[in-house]
Design a protein around this motif. Structure first.
Motif, PDB file in Angstrom:
ATOM      1  N   GLU A 125      -3.998   5.624  -3.739  1.00 35.26           N
ATOM      2  CA  GLU A 125      -3.125   5.363  -2.591  1.00 35.26           C
ATOM      3  C   GLU A 125      -1.830   6.132  -2.739  1.00 35.26           C
ATOM      4  O   GLU A 125      -1.204   6.108  -3.798  1.00 35.26           O
ATOM      5  N   GLY A 126      -1.425   6.778  -1.671  1.00 30.41           N
ATOM      6  CA  GLY A 126      -0.153   7.471  -1.646  1.00 30.41           C
ATOM      7  C   GLY A 126      -0.215   8.886  -2.191  1.00 30.41           C
ATOM      8  O   GLY A 126      -1.285   9.399  -2.534  1.00 30.41           O
ATOM      9  N   HIS A 127       0.969   9.485  -2.231  1.00 31.21           N
ATOM     10  CA  HIS A 127       1.097  10.876  -2.646  1.00 31.21           C
ATOM     11  C   HIS A 127       2.229  10.942  -3.668  1.00 31.21           C
ATOM     12  O   HIS A 127       3.405  10.867  -3.310  1.00 31.21           O
ATOM     13  N   PRO A 128       1.909  11.074  -4.965  1.00 32.69           N
ATOM     14  CA  PRO A 128       2.873  10.848  -6.035  1.00 32.69           C
ATOM     15  C   PRO A 128       4.051  11.816  -6.137  1.00 32.69           C
ATOM     16  O   PRO A 128       5.014  11.501  -6.819  1.00 32.69           O
ATOM     17  N   LEU A 129       4.029  12.960  -5.500  1.00 36.12           N
ATOM     18  CA  LEU A 129       5.193  13.847  -5.588  1.00 36.12           C
ATOM     19  C   LEU A 129       6.232  13.591  -4.507  1.00 36.12           C
ATOM     20  O   LEU A 129       7.265  14.245  -4.478  1.00 36.12           O
ATOM     21  N   ARG A 130       5.960  12.639  -3.621  1.00 41.72           N
ATOM     22  CA  ARG A 130       6.993  12.258  -2.648  1.00 41.72           C
ATOM     23  C   ARG A 130       8.098  11.512  -3.388  1.00 41.72           C
ATOM     24  O   ARG A 130       7.831  10.717  -4.289  1.00 41.72           O
ATOM     25  N   LYS A 131       9.324  11.750  -2.984  1.00 46.46           N
ATOM     26  CA  LYS A 131      10.452  11.153  -3.689  1.00 46.46           C
ATOM     27  C   LYS A 131      10.522   9.642  -3.530  1.00 46.46           C
ATOM     28  O   LYS A 131      11.169   8.981  -4.340  1.00 46.46           O
ATOM     29  N   ASP A 132       9.883   9.077  -2.519  1.00 44.60           N
ATOM     30  CA  ASP A 132       9.907   7.634  -2.358  1.00 44.60           C
ATOM     31  C   ASP A 132       8.675   6.957  -2.962  1.00 44.60           C
ATOM     32  O   ASP A 132       8.479   5.759  -2.796  1.00 44.60           O
ATOM     33  N   TYR A 133       7.872   7.694  -3.696  1.00 47.31           N
ATOM     34  CA  TYR A 133       6.696   7.127  -4.350  1.00 47.31           C
ATOM     35  C   TYR A 133       7.158   6.353  -5.583  1.00 47.31           C
ATOM     36  O   TYR A 133       7.983   6.842  -6.354  1.00 47.31           O
ATOM     37  N   PRO A 134       6.659   5.133  -5.802  1.00 44.98           N
ATOM     38  CA  PRO A 134       7.112   4.359  -6.961  1.00 44.98           C
ATOM     39  C   PRO A 134       6.758   5.057  -8.270  1.00 44.98           C
ATOM     40  O   PRO A 134       5.610   5.445  -8.471  1.00 44.98           O
ATOM     41  N   VAL A 135       7.728   5.192  -9.135  1.00 39.32           N
ATOM     42  CA  VAL A 135       7.543   5.934 -10.383  1.00 39.32           C
ATOM     43  C   VAL A 135       6.435   5.338 -11.237  1.00 39.32           C
ATOM     44  O   VAL A 135       5.652   6.049 -11.854  1.00 39.32           O
ATOM     45  N   GLN A 136       6.331   4.021 -11.254  1.00 44.90           N
ATOM     46  CA  GLN A 136       5.324   3.361 -12.075  1.00 44.90           C
ATOM     47  C   GLN A 136       3.949   3.333 -11.420  1.00 44.90           C
ATOM     48  O   GLN A 136       3.002   2.878 -12.029  1.00 44.90           O
ATOM     49  N   GLY A 137       3.827   3.832 -10.186  1.00 41.33           N
ATOM     50  CA  GLY A 137       2.573   3.817  -9.470  1.00 41.33           C
ATOM     51  C   GLY A 137       2.523   2.657  -8.506  1.00 41.33           C
ATOM     52  O   GLY A 137       3.320   1.712  -8.597  1.00 41.33           O
ATOM     53  N   PRO A 138       1.590   2.702  -7.555  1.00 39.86           N
ATOM     54  CA  PRO A 138       1.516   1.633  -6.554  1.00 39.86           C
ATOM     55  C   PRO A 138       1.044   0.310  -7.159  1.00 39.86           C
ATOM     56  O   PRO A 138       0.205   0.286  -8.051  1.00 39.86           O
ATOM     57  N   ASP A 139       1.588  -0.801  -6.699  1.00 44.28           N
ATOM     58  CA  ASP A 139       1.181  -2.149  -7.093  1.00 44.28           C
ATOM     59  C   ASP A 139       1.292  -2.391  -8.594  1.00 44.28           C
ATOM     60  O   ASP A 139       0.483  -3.101  -9.173  1.00 44.28           O
ATOM     61  N   ARG A 140       2.283  -1.821  -9.250  1.00 41.67           N
ATOM     62  CA  ARG A 140       2.472  -2.048 -10.688  1.00 41.67           C
ATOM     63  C   ARG A 140       3.916  -2.434 -10.929  1.00 41.67           C
ATOM     64  O   ARG A 140       4.821  -1.976 -10.247  1.00 41.67           O
ATOM     65  N   GLU A 141       4.093  -3.275 -11.921  1.00 40.51           N
ATOM     66  CA  GLU A 141       5.439  -3.687 -12.293  1.00 40.51           C
ATOM     67  C   GLU A 141       6.152  -2.524 -12.986  1.00 40.51           C
ATOM     68  O   GLU A 141       5.512  -1.757 -13.704  1.00 40.51           O
ATOM     69  N   PRO A 142       7.457  -2.429 -12.789  1.00 41.33           N
ATOM     70  CA  PRO A 142       8.188  -1.372 -13.489  1.00 41.33           C
ATOM     71  C   PRO A 142       8.053  -1.527 -14.997  1.00 41.33           C
ATOM     72  O   PRO A 142       8.025  -2.638 -15.527  1.00 41.33           O
TER      73      PRO A 142
END
Length: 160
Positions: A137-154
């Motif tokens: 899910e998502g596109h990881p090089l977008r600046k608003d993409y969560p660094v830890q990945g989708p649906d994961r705790e920091p």
């Protein structure tokens, strides 16, 4: 043909499609409207000799308009000259036409750009993910993409 002569021919042929020409540290960048990207690239390959697409990528300027820029790095093998072409892509319409019909190598590069930046290439012959699993899910090089990945705790590291 020099890069300046190429830019002059490009301006003469496409007029207002050329939005900006930037010179920086001996490199030339031409910003063009995304609606004409296939025509511009076809002209640059067939009439001016930029026969090698060395790279294609997306840049995220989050917070600015347009948010994205598709960047084409071109090389003329005969004259050893380089040219960078950029096409702005708005966040509200993250699509641009494919140039895989102009340079076959664009097929893979556009897939990578879509996979990581979420920019869709219209009429692309094989628009599958190339680097991430198909269900990612998502596109990881977008600046608003969560660094830890989708649906994961920091990541808490040694704080716990």
């Amino acid at each position: 043909m020099s890069v300046q002569a190429t830019v002059d021919k490009l301006k003469a042929k496409f007029g207002e499609t050329v939005l900006e020409v930037i010179e920086f540290r001996g490199e030339t960048t031409v910003v063009v409207k995304k609606e004409e990207i296939v025509a511009v690239c076809t002209f640059l390959k067939e009439d001016v000799g930029f026969n090698f697409l060395t790279d294609l990528c997306g840049v995220d300027y989050m917070g600015q308009a347009p948010r994205f820029m598709v960047v084409y790095q071109l090389y003329n093998i005969g004259t050893h000259t380089r040219l960078r072409v950029k096409a702005p892509v708005e966040e509200s319409d993250t699509t641009i036409d494919t140039v895989s019909g102009v340079w076959a190598t664009a097929n893979w590069l556009e897939r990578e750009c879509w996979d990581l930046m979420g920019i869709t290439f219209n009429n692309h012959p094989d628009p599958r993910r190339i680097l991430l699993p198909a269900d990612w899910e998502g596109h990881p090089l977008r600046k608003d993409y969560p660094v830890q990945g989708p649906d994961r705790e920091p990541y808490q590291g040694r704080l716990q």
